[in-house]
Design a protein around this motif. Structure first.
Motif, short mmCIF file in Angstrom:
data_model
loop_
_atom_site.label_atom_id
_atom_site.label_comp_id
_atom_site.label_asym_id
_atom_site.label_seq_id
_atom_site.Cartn_x
_atom_site.Cartn_y
_atom_site.Cartn_z
N UNK A 105 0.81 -1.22 0.00
CA UNK A 105 0.00 0.00 0.00
C UNK A 105 0.84 1.27 0.00
N UNK A 106 2.08 1.18 -0.42
CA UNK A 106 2.96 2.36 -0.43
C UNK A 106 2.51 3.38 -1.48
N UNK A 107 2.67 4.65 -1.13
CA UNK A 107 2.40 5.74 -2.05
C UNK A 107 3.59 5.91 -3.00
N UNK A 108 3.31 5.82 -4.30
CA UNK A 108 4.37 5.95 -5.30
C UNK A 108 3.98 6.96 -6.37
N UNK A 109 4.98 7.48 -7.07
CA UNK A 109 4.72 8.44 -8.13
C UNK A 109 3.88 7.81 -9.24
N UNK A 110 2.96 8.60 -9.76
CA UNK A 110 2.15 8.16 -10.89
C UNK A 110 0.90 7.39 -10.52
N UNK A 111 0.66 7.15 -9.24
CA UNK A 111 -0.57 6.44 -8.86
C UNK A 111 -1.78 7.36 -9.01
N UNK A 112 -2.84 6.82 -9.58
CA UNK A 112 -4.11 7.54 -9.75
C UNK A 112 -5.06 7.06 -8.65
N UNK A 113 -5.44 7.99 -7.77
CA UNK A 113 -6.18 7.62 -6.56
C UNK A 113 -7.35 8.56 -6.36
N UNK A 114 -8.46 8.03 -5.90
CA UNK A 114 -9.61 8.88 -5.59
C UNK A 114 -9.45 9.51 -4.21
N UNK A 115 -10.07 10.66 -4.04
CA UNK A 115 -10.16 11.35 -2.75
C UNK A 115 -11.64 11.63 -2.54
N UNK A 116 -12.28 10.91 -1.60
CA UNK A 116 -13.74 10.98 -1.50
C UNK A 116 -14.28 10.82 -0.08
N UNK A 117 -14.02 11.79 0.80
CA UNK A 117 -14.66 11.74 2.11
C UNK A 117 -16.17 11.96 1.99
N UNK A 118 -16.89 11.57 3.02
CA UNK A 118 -18.34 11.73 2.97
C UNK A 118 -18.95 11.88 4.35
N UNK A 119 -20.25 12.08 4.38
CA UNK A 119 -21.00 12.20 5.63
C UNK A 119 -22.44 11.80 5.33
N UNK A 120 -23.02 10.92 6.14
CA UNK A 120 -24.33 10.34 5.84
C UNK A 120 -25.21 10.34 7.09
N UNK A 121 -26.42 10.80 6.93
CA UNK A 121 -27.39 10.78 8.01
C UNK A 121 -28.56 9.91 7.56
N UNK A 122 -28.74 8.77 8.22
CA UNK A 122 -29.77 7.82 7.83
C UNK A 122 -31.14 8.47 7.72
#
Length: 568
Positions: free
Chosen positions: A467-484
């Protein structure tokens, strides 16, 4: 159907059956042929395990699917809100006899189970329940415009690593790895352009195991030997010396048939395809420009249409139509999540005729969508204000935006384990007593799977060398918040990790955001943002406008200009 499973248990003198969401390649998204767990349980989510004993039936799944599973599961099946079926077996079914198709369980999980229960390999589950066939769609060559390297070069790069490590063979069952290595694409898995196949690469050759009918539309690569898909398992016994397999992504049946010295490591090709080269990065950015144009047209439609007559299914249809206007569009990259108000609290919601809501009142529309273009894969989530939003909704949107900005601005050492970065985003929500039941990010392929490792941005992931962070990796950034039963918010961009600077402590990386679409300014409480966050947002919106506006007509350009106005 549970009765039929229990009859099979009795015939085989077994105590329970374990039916996993997996094909023989342990793919996350699987062909229809392998959707037995869904067929039996009614639960249609992409992750879950079904355990059926003589007197019980249980579905195990993770936080993304709790609400969905509660809504979809048949009455006779109960839900355990955890993906960890192994822990349950350890505490409740230890020493029992279990029926498992070894082709559907990873070697890693098999090793955990074999010390707890007596395992009976049972490979007839699919035949017992329905008469389906494996997909036979022909494969095709990736568009020459967008191939970043020759297949022969990619395979040679793997072979060079095998030689350097004194490894004789590399056994590959991961479909995305094989598509990457061959530069072929297929239609066997909805949304993911992969095809059922195996590969064995030695220091001197490469064999691809695939149904011959799939090859009818291509000119075969001379650097690859082709054999029938069904020959793969019988050929495993002939391997000798040192054989590399990734136990986390290789089924237990494969491992059981190899009579050689096994080396459990991540596949070289998995790392190679995760680290995008300059050609791939160029085309990925092109794909996101194409996607942003479609999203601009969609948002303009959204604000200039009588939404009292529009439902969630229509939203999916309209956005897909705008994407289809581009010549490089192949398909969506996953089931669009168009979720209005309380439906958005279901993290992986999918609208249907029964659940689809009209956008005929005030609230929030969460839209998580993406496309497969020949030049790249996209995945974006935005939340749109429909009519009016409450002060609570505006606060929560702003908090999720703060979380998104926090991780987007992060500079981190190269090779840091990515799960360690997850809390940077959550910190902004934890201060208010909030959290979310999914990871903050996942890897994305290059015109391949929308979920693709080895990198993962999640505090629930194992912290490992993979799971190391390396150059050229394409990664999503997607925090959220949910109220049932109220609403859900998620804000997602894709980013490429790039070199930022070097110091006496090594190289440091930052995130180059490739998604290009504005956030909803009318949902932001400026008082909750500090000046650095405001500057980041204004800079991002300026880049969005400068990049996308040149492709728009005057009316759409004016619309985008307003959407990207500076927050003063």
């Amino acid at each position: 159907m549970l009765t039929k499973i229990r009859d099979i248990l009795k015939i085989n003198n077994a105590d329970f059956a374990l039916i996993l969401t997996a094909d023989y390649h342990l793919s996350e998204y699987i062909p229809e042929y392998f959707k037995l767990r869904e067929f039996i349980s009614g639960f249609s989510g992409s992750a879950g395990s079904l355990l059926i004993s003589l007197d019980d039936a249980i579905l195990f799944t993770d936080g993304r699917y709790f609400l969905q599973a509660e809504n979809e599961l048949k009455d006779s099946i109960r839900l355990i809100k955890s993906p960890d079926y192994i822990d349950y077996i350890k505490n409740n079914l230890s020493t029992k006899k279990a029926l498992i198709d070894l082709k559907t369980i990873s070697q890693n999980n098999y090793e955990k189970l074999k010390n707890l229960v007596n395992i009976i390999d049972y490979d007839n589950f699919y035949k017992d329940f329905y008469d389906k066939k494996l997909p036979q769609e022909p494969i095709y060559k990736q568009n020459e415009k967008f191939i970043s390297d020759l297949s022969a070069n990619k395979i040679k790069k793997v072979q060079d690593e095998l030689k350097n490590k004194n490894i004789d063979y590399c056994v590959i069952s991961s479909l995305s790895d094989i598509a990457y290595l061959t530069n072929y694409r297929g239609k066997d898995v909805e949304f993911n352009p992969v095809f059922l196949s195996y590969m064995i690469i030695s220091q001197t050759n490469a064999i691809c195991y695939i149904e011959p009918t799939k090859l009818k539309n291509i000119q075969k690569d001379l650097n690859i030997i082709y054999k029938n898909y069904d020959d793969f398992y019988s050929d495993l016994s002939s391997l000798s010396g040192n054989v590399l397999c990734d136990f986390a992504n290789t089924n237990a049946k494969i491992i059981s048939l190899i009579n050689a010295n096994l080396i459990n490591e991540i596949l070289p090709s998995t790392i190679h395809k995760a680290c995008k080269n300059d050609i791939e990065i160029k085309h990925i950015k092109q794909a996101h420009i194409i996607d942003a144009i479609a999203l601009t047209k969609f948002n303009y439609y959204l604000e200039n249409t009588n939404l009292d007559l529009v439902d969630e299914l229509k939203i999916d249809e309209v956005l897909t139509q705008f994407r289809q206007e581009n010549e490089y569009f192949i398909s969506n990259s996953f089931d669009t999540i168009a979720a209005f108000n309380e439906n958005a609290a279901i993290i992986h919601y999918k609208a249907n005729a029964k659940t689809s809501k009209l956008l005929n009142k005030s609230g929030l529309l969460l839209l998580d969508s993406g496309a497969q273009y020949e030049c790249g894969t996209t995945d974006i989530t935005r939340v749109f204000k429909i009519k009016n939003a409450s002060l609570e909704q505006i606060r929560d949107y702003t908090l999720v935006l703060k979380a998104h900005i926090a991780i987007s601005k992060t500079i981190a050492p190269e090779n840091i384990k990515m799960p360690l970065l997850d809390s940077i985003a959550r910190k902004e929500l934890w201060q208010y007593g909030f959290d979310y039941l999914h990871g903050t990010g996942h890897g994305v392929g290059y015109f391949l799977n929308v979920h693709e490792g080895p990198q993962v941005l999640s505090l629930n992931a194992n912290i490992s060398e993979h799971t190391k962070l390396k150059r050229g990796m394409l990664t999503s950034i997607e925090p959220g918040l949910y109220h049932n039963n109220k609403y859900g918010i998620r804000l997602e961009n894709l980013a490429i990790s790039k070199h930022c600077f070097s110091s006496e402590y090594g190289d440091f990386l930052s995130f180059d955001i490739v998604t290009l679409y504005p956030f909803e300014l009318d949902l932001i409480d400026k008082k909750l943002l500090n000046q650095d966050e405001i500057n980041w947002l204004n800079d991002y919106h300026k880049r969005v406008f400068d990049t996308i506006s040149v492709f728009l007509d005057d009316e759409l350009k004016q619309f985008l200009e307003f959407k990207t106005r500076a927050l003063n």
